[in-house]
Design a protein around this motif. Structure first.
Motif, PDB file in Angstrom:
ATOM      1  N   MET A  89       0.845  -1.183   0.000  1.00 19.73           N
ATOM      2  CA  MET A  89       0.000   0.000   0.000  1.00 19.73           C
ATOM      3  C   MET A  89       0.881   1.234   0.000  1.00 19.73           C
ATOM      4  N   LEU A  90       0.584   2.171  -0.891  1.00 18.07           N
ATOM      5  CA  LEU A  90       1.314   3.419  -0.937  1.00 18.07           C
ATOM      6  C   LEU A  90       0.379   4.518  -0.449  1.00 18.07           C
ATOM      7  N   VAL A  91       0.855   5.358   0.441  1.00 15.11           N
ATOM      8  CA  VAL A  91       0.007   6.378   1.024  1.00 15.11           C
ATOM      9  C   VAL A  91       0.644   7.747   0.822  1.00 15.11           C
ATOM     10  N   SER A  92      -0.135   8.693   0.333  1.00 12.77           N
ATOM     11  CA  SER A  92       0.348  10.066   0.221  1.00 12.77           C
ATOM     12  C   SER A  92      -0.839  11.009   0.061  1.00 12.77           C
ATOM     13  N   GLN A  93      -0.612  12.248   0.442  1.00  9.07           N
ATOM     14  CA  GLN A  93      -1.660  13.252   0.218  1.00  9.07           C
ATOM     15  C   GLN A  93      -1.972  13.411  -1.254  1.00  9.07           C
ATOM     16  N   LYS A  94      -0.925  13.228  -2.073  1.00  6.25           N
ATOM     17  CA  LYS A  94      -1.082  13.515  -3.501  1.00  6.25           C
ATOM     18  C   LYS A  94      -2.048  12.568  -4.196  1.00  6.25           C
ATOM     19  N   PHE A  95      -2.290  11.398  -3.569  1.00 12.13           N
ATOM     20  CA  PHE A  95      -3.178  10.424  -4.229  1.00 12.13           C
ATOM     21  C   PHE A  95      -4.651  10.749  -3.996  1.00 12.13           C
ATOM     22  N   LYS A  96      -4.915  11.676  -3.088  1.00 14.68           N
ATOM     23  CA  LYS A  96      -6.264  11.815  -2.564  1.00 14.68           C
ATOM     24  C   LYS A  96      -7.331  11.995  -3.637  1.00 14.68           C
ATOM     25  N   ASN A  97      -7.057  12.844  -4.623  1.00 14.66           N
ATOM     26  CA  ASN A  97      -8.130  13.118  -5.571  1.00 14.66           C
ATOM     27  C   ASN A  97      -7.957  12.397  -6.909  1.00 14.66           C
ATOM     28  N   LEU A  98      -7.036  11.464  -6.951  1.00 16.81           N
ATOM     29  CA  LEU A  98      -6.775  10.801  -8.244  1.00 16.81           C
ATOM     30  C   LEU A  98      -7.615   9.546  -8.446  1.00 16.81           C
ATOM     31  N   ASN A  99      -8.297   9.095  -7.413  1.00 13.02           N
ATOM     32  CA  ASN A  99      -9.121   7.876  -7.472  1.00 13.02           C
ATOM     33  C   ASN A  99      -8.343   6.700  -8.066  1.00 13.02           C
TER      34      ASN A  99
END
Lengths: 318, 850
Positions: free
Chosen positions: B281-291
């Motif tokens: 699992m990769l976690v970052s703020q940047k993924f939030k709105n990329l679905n």
């Protein structure tokens, strides 16, 4: 202890191969030689009671004295001396408790076993609820095994006294069956312990193993108990011989072959379990159960066919 | 002369086998800097290095975290599900290439290369020089070269791999396998500082490796009662890192992954779906709105195929990570950039450049393996992805090559040896056709099973099956000979059954339902366990002590032996007792109640040695033990010679051989895992039972050879060994060694894993020599050895030939690396056992009896 001279090969110091004579225990001789020394009585009975026409049998025929190979009908070479030696040592003890064999017969084949097996497998519950299915089959087996044992008992009676017409089992015989049945059910305890010693899983599968041993006991020991009755004279010696595999002409002893087949089939039944086919029926103890049912039937049939074969060979030779 | 022929053949056999191994396990050729220059393709003119997306990375490795532990509805990681549902987290099921053991997996995760089979072996050899990556390129090396500060806490395998790259580090050894909490607390306690503002300024990459989950799996399987708690603990750590790193820094990346999975019993190493499906699992703020999760709701319903989110290869993490942080891709990487993350780059040109970087890196390897430089054309994004995937596919499939000339030569020599062995065997058994025939039938039935991979995995079943048949035969034979000893027969059979019940072996039916005595022993509560274990230890030493006292004539030599044996017993007993106490329980835990004598025993040891660490105390005991043992065995071996030439007295044969067996058993016990020590009295029980039940030796020598062979193999498997590399026991590899010595620790490891077979090959001497009358010993002694040697030679020839044939024939089989290759190595060890213990050591022991 009697001995015989046997040839044994060995290397000598100069690395050449030489043959040296060495003493060998008599006990290591193969089974058939011993069989021949002890089965006189047995074969006489066989001849008398054979349901095939007894006229074909020559009065001279006695494999013990004639030294004939039962399978080929040919005279054996070079074994007479060994036999004579051996006779002095063993014949005496063997005569006391001969293991009589019933003549091979179509009637002795346990037809119920493949039918029961079919009913187990076609039902399919054995894969889902093994304990329940194995229990249910056990009750079916009890009913049929009781009938079969009475039949076997009758057959034994008829063959021992061929001149007497039997009008069915007597009260004493029913009493015997009603005692021998619980005995053979109780026999499942030593069988169970033997299974355990030979590697049956201990733990949650105990119940299943116990049911398996009860099945094996009814398939392999109950019929045997009705032929070799514990009320007989010498029953102890006879059963000792049966259990230690010292039965003369065992290939012609259909009931004994069926018992052996059941045990061997059960033993070989473990082979599919470790294979990675991942089928439901590979679970303990389904294959062992199938093995013992099939083995007992096959053993009986094989012994019957062997009887036919020996007979045809014999007819050809005389 | 005939010995020379046989020993020469044994050596030729070993040489042929080694040659086969050489051709079969080619060492991997890595790309060198020279080759890199030679094959590299220049970037296209319009290529601009893509901008780095992240400047701070936290990598959290949870050992053996299978995909379903993180994603399914059986998971207890509620916070992780929330991350996935909120869009911060991106989930994958990552395929981890077998062998699924930590060291090869870490190599894969850091370098991007697939492990070759030798890595799995080196995982066991555990040598710092061989297993270290040295200069091999990895993303850690890239970070180091670009002045990233890396802090590492957790499993010390990372230290072995990367001794130089870490700024701050603390490794946890997985010494307490039964310990679920301390290993993890030792990692977590660093977080307070590392996640503080001051701490964060001191690292750019933080690596945490948690071992507790793996330990729980090994001990209790995936459904262990300890699992929910541990998963919740991991979940809390994720929450902490998320709140304190990811939410604080928009350019931070948090990676959570399992290095491999585990099977239904909790073990790993093989190639089943459960073992290869690790969570990522990769976690970052940047993924939030990329679905990036395609609207899949977590937790996902548990499924048997471990199919959660997208399936990728674990090695894909390497190019993905390096590209996202703007570093060079490690040169030997075979992974591909995960296309999902292209969405992070706004510009299509930039997306293309990201892929070109990966494609050109793979192209170097591809060109090198093809030996020529291919052209690289300008491609669109879809074409680039396709190019990368096909390059990856081709490289993965060509990563193993066989050296056919070696293989063919080895097979030919082996075939020749087999034919030779059959000829000698035939001549030797000329008068006993059936004996030889049954032997060969037995060998062939055994060897034919190598064709089936499941039979290789479940080989212990075969040996149990053969052994029971053999024992039934022996018992029936005894019935016919007469003079039956029921005690001997029942002790033999019960000993055999308990041996079978001591451990489970194999893969498939390693059921919890089968009662394992060793697990039972290890799970006893602390107030009873030590008492039971002490009782079993006394039982284990009883046969040797009794033997030595009964068979030795009274006098000075007896007193010497009594003293020496007493010393050995004390040393071995206390070291095993200490191992049981310290490895099975956490002695420092005050809540555990121990029997009083245990505490006294431990404080006595601590006082005498002036040491605190149990491992070190044990080491002191072992070095002392090894000296006493060497002294004892030398005295015993030279006793016959001394008493003959100095005292003009003949040593009794049973005394000599039983003492040698007893003394060697001491060293075997000391090298055995503490839970397996009580197997030795069982072996003695079987040995004595068989000695009374077996027929006379001179006419039945073959029976004794079969017996030893069967018991050697059965005992080997009932020590818990399998034909898989994951079961090699390393707990006693460094006993009594102060510094690393590859030869000595190799010897100790070998003794530790082959203790059972070694016991039986020495027991063979005792068994046969006690069966023949004293006056015939001088004339028979070489014949006995020759008989055994020839029998083993034919066995190893037949089975070895069929094994090599199978491996050659199945060299493209799916299981060749996971099932058949380990079997080849195990077989090699058996050949060594045959050559060293059954031949050389036996020969020395017999030769010294004059």
């Amino acid at each position: 202890m009697t001995t015989r001279r046997a040839k044994k090969v060995s290397f000598n110091k100069s690395s050449k191969i030489v043959e040296i004579d060495q003493e060998e225990d008599l006990n290591n001789l193969d089974l058939e030689i011993e069989n021949q020394n002890s089965s006189r009585f047995n074969n006489d009975k066989n001849n008398e009671s054979n349901k095939f026409n007894n006229d074909d049998f020559d009065d001279d025929f006695d494999p013990d004295t004639m030294d004939i190979d039962l399978t080929t009908g040919k005279k054996r070479k070079g074994r007479a001396a060994a036999r004579a030696d051996a006779a002095a040592g063993t014949a005496e003890t063997d005569d006391k408790a001969p293991v009589e064999a019933l003549a091979t017969s179509l009637g002795l084949i346990p037809y119920h076993l493949p039918l029961l097996l079919y009913s187990i497998l076609s039902d399919g519950t054995i894969m889902n609820d093994t304990a329940k299915a194995i229990q249910k089959t056990f009750f079916n087996l009890i009913a049929i095994a009781l009938i079969y044992s009475v039949l076997v008992g009758e057959m034994a009676k008829l063959q021992r006294n061929p001149n007497k017409k039997s009008s069915g089992p007597t009260g004493a015989e029913f009493l015997y069956t009603s005692i021998s049945f619980p005995i053979s059910v109780a026999l499942s305890i030593p069988i169970y312990l033997t299974f355990l010693l030979f590697g049956a899983p201990a733990g949650p599968l105990n119940t299943l193993t116990f049911y398996l041993s009860a099945h094996v006991s009814l398939i392999s020991f109950f019929p045997l108990l009705n032929v070799y009755k514990f009320t007989d004279k010498n029953a102890k010696q006879i059963w000792w011989k049966l259990l230690t595999f010292q039965v003369p002409n065992w290939k012609l002893n259909q009931i004994y072959c069926s018992s052996l087949g059941g045990l061997i089939g059960c033993w070989l039944g473990v082979i599919p379990i470790p294979l990675d086919w991942d089928r439901d029926w590979q679970d303990w103890p389904i294959t062992l159960l199938i093995g013992s049912y099939a083995g007992a039937f096959v053993g009986s049939v094989a012994s019957y066919l062997y009887g036919l074969y020996v007979l045809s060979k014999f007819k050809k030779n005389t | 002369m005939r010995y020379l022929v046989l020993i020469f053949s044994l050596l030729a056999q070993l040489a042929a086998f080694l040659l086969f191994c050489k051709g079969f396990f080619p060492t991997k050729v890595l790309l060198t800097p020279d080759e890199l220059d030679q094959y590299s393709t220049p970037f296209p003119d319009d290529y601009i290095e893509p901008k780095p997306q992240f400047d701070q990375v936290v990598l959290m490795v949870v050992d053996a975290m299978r995909a379903d532990f993180l994603f399914s509805n059986n998971s207890y990681m509620d916070f992780a599900h929330k991350l996935l549902n909120d869009g911060y987290g991106v989930g994958f099921t990552a395929f981890s290439n077998p062998p699924t053991v930590t060291l090869p997996r870490l190599k894969g995760i850091t370098t991007g290369s697939t492990p070759n089979f030798i890595d799995a072996v080196l995982n066991i050899a555990d040598d710092e020089n061989t297993s270290g990556l040295g200069d091999q390129d990895s993303w850690l090396k890239q970070m180091f070269l670009n002045d990233w500060k890396i802090n590492m806490f957790g499993d010390d395998t990372w230290h072995k791999l990367f001794p130089d790259y870490f700024t701050k580090t603390e490794g946890t050894a997985s010494f307490y396998v039964s310990d679920f909490t301390i290993v993890d607390n030792n990692v977590t306690r660093h977080l307070d500082y590392e996640l503080s503002n001051e701490g964060k300024s001191n690292w750019d990459c933080l690596i945490l490796h948690y071992l507790g989950l793996d330990h729980i799996g090994h001990k209790g399987g995936p459904n262990s009662p300890n699992m929910p708690l541990k998963q919740k603990e991991m979940d809390q750590i994720m929450e902490r890192v998320f709140n304190e790193v990811v939410l604080q820094n928009p350019n931070s990346l948090f990676i959570i992954l399992g290095d491999h999975g585990m099977n239904d019993v909790g073990n790993h190493g093989g190639s089943s779906t459960a073992e290869t499906s690790a969570a990522l699992m990769l976690v970052s703020q940047k993924f939030k709105n990329l679905n990036l999760n395609n609207n899949i709701e977590s937790p996902i319903t548990w499924n048997h195929d471990y199919n959660y989110f997208d399936k990728i290869d674990q090695i894909d993490l390497v190019p993905t990570l390096t590209e996202l942080i703007g570093l060079n891709i490690p040169i030997n990487n075979l992974g591909s950039f995960v296309p999902k993350f292209l969405n992070l780059y706004n510009d299509e040109e930039e997306q293309k450049n990201v892929l070109i970087k990966n494609a050109l890196q793979l192209k170097v390897l591809l060109d090198k393996s093809n030996g020529k430089i291919s052209t690289f054309e300008n491609m669109e994004i879809d074409q680039l992805i396709e190019y990368i995937n096909s390059a990856k596919e081709e490289l993965l499939s060509s990563s193993s090559d066989y050296n056919y000339s070696d293989l063919h030569l080895a097979l030919a020599v082996y075939l020749l040896m087999t034919i030779l062995s059959f000829i000698i065997f035939g001549l030797y058994f000329k008068g006993q056709f059936f004996t030889a025939f049954f032997d060969v039938v037995f060998f062939v039935i055994y060897s034919v099973n190598f064709i089936a991979s499941s039979m290789v995995e479940e080989e212990h079943h075969l040996w149990w099956f053969f052994t029971t048949i053999f024992f039934a035969y022996i018992i029936f034979k005894r019935f016919r000979i007469g003079s039956i000893s029921w005690i001997a027969i029942s002790s033999m059979m019960i000993g055999l059954r308990l041996l079978k019940a001591w451990n489970n072996s194999g893969q498939k039916h390693n059921l919890k339902a089968n009662m394992k005595l060793s697990t039972y022993l290890s799970q006893l509560p602390s107030d009873i366990g030590p008492n039971v274990y002490a009782g079993l230890l006394v039982l284990s030493f009883l046969p040797m002590v009794l033997h030595i006292n009964v068979k030795t004539e009274a006098g000075l030599s007896m007193n010497i032996y009594q003293v020496l044996i007493a010393m050995l017993t004390c040393l071995v007993g206390s070291s095993k007792m200490l191992a049981y106490l310290s490895e099975n329980y956490n002695i420092n835990d005050v809540s555990l109640v121990f029997p009083k004598w245990c505490l006294k025993f431990i404080s006595f040891l601590k006082e005498t040695t002036q040491l605190e660490d149990y491992n070190k105390i044990n080491n002191v005991l072992f070095s002392l033990l090894q000296r006493v043992w060497l002294f004892t065995i030398i005295i015993q071996l030279f006793e016959p010679m001394v008493s003959k030439f100095i005292f003009k007295k003949k040593t009794s044969i049973t005394h000599y051989f039983s003492n040698v067996l007893g003394i060697i058993t001491f060293v075997l016990i000391s090298q055995t895992n503490y839970l397996n020590v009580p197997i030795f009295p069982l072996l003695y029980l079987i040995l004595f039972g068989f000695a009374y039940t077996s027929p006379n030796y001179s006419t039945n020598s073959n029976i004794f050879n079969v017996f030893i062979l069967l018991l050697q193999n059965l005992t080997f498997f009932q020590f818990g060994s399998t034909n898989s590399l994951s079961s090699v026991d390393l707990t006693n590899s460094f006993n009594g060694l102060t510094n690393y010595n590859i030869f000595l620790s190799g010897l100790l490891t070998y003794t530790c894993n082959w203790a059972g077979p070694i016991f039986w090959s020495i027991a063979h001497l005792y068994l046969t020599f006690s069966k023949i009358p004293q006056d015939r010993i001088q004339s028979m002694k070489w014949k006995i050895l020759f008989d055994k040697l020839l029998f083993n030679f034919v066995f190893y020839c037949t089975s070895g030939l069929l094994l090599l044939g199978c491996c050659y024939h199945l060299r493209f089989h799916l299981f060749i690396w996971t099932v058949f290759s380990p079997k080849i190595l195990y077989f090699l060890s058996w050949l060594v056992c045959n050559l060293v213990f059954d031949t050389i050591i036996s020969y020395i022991i017999v030769a010294l009896y004059v």
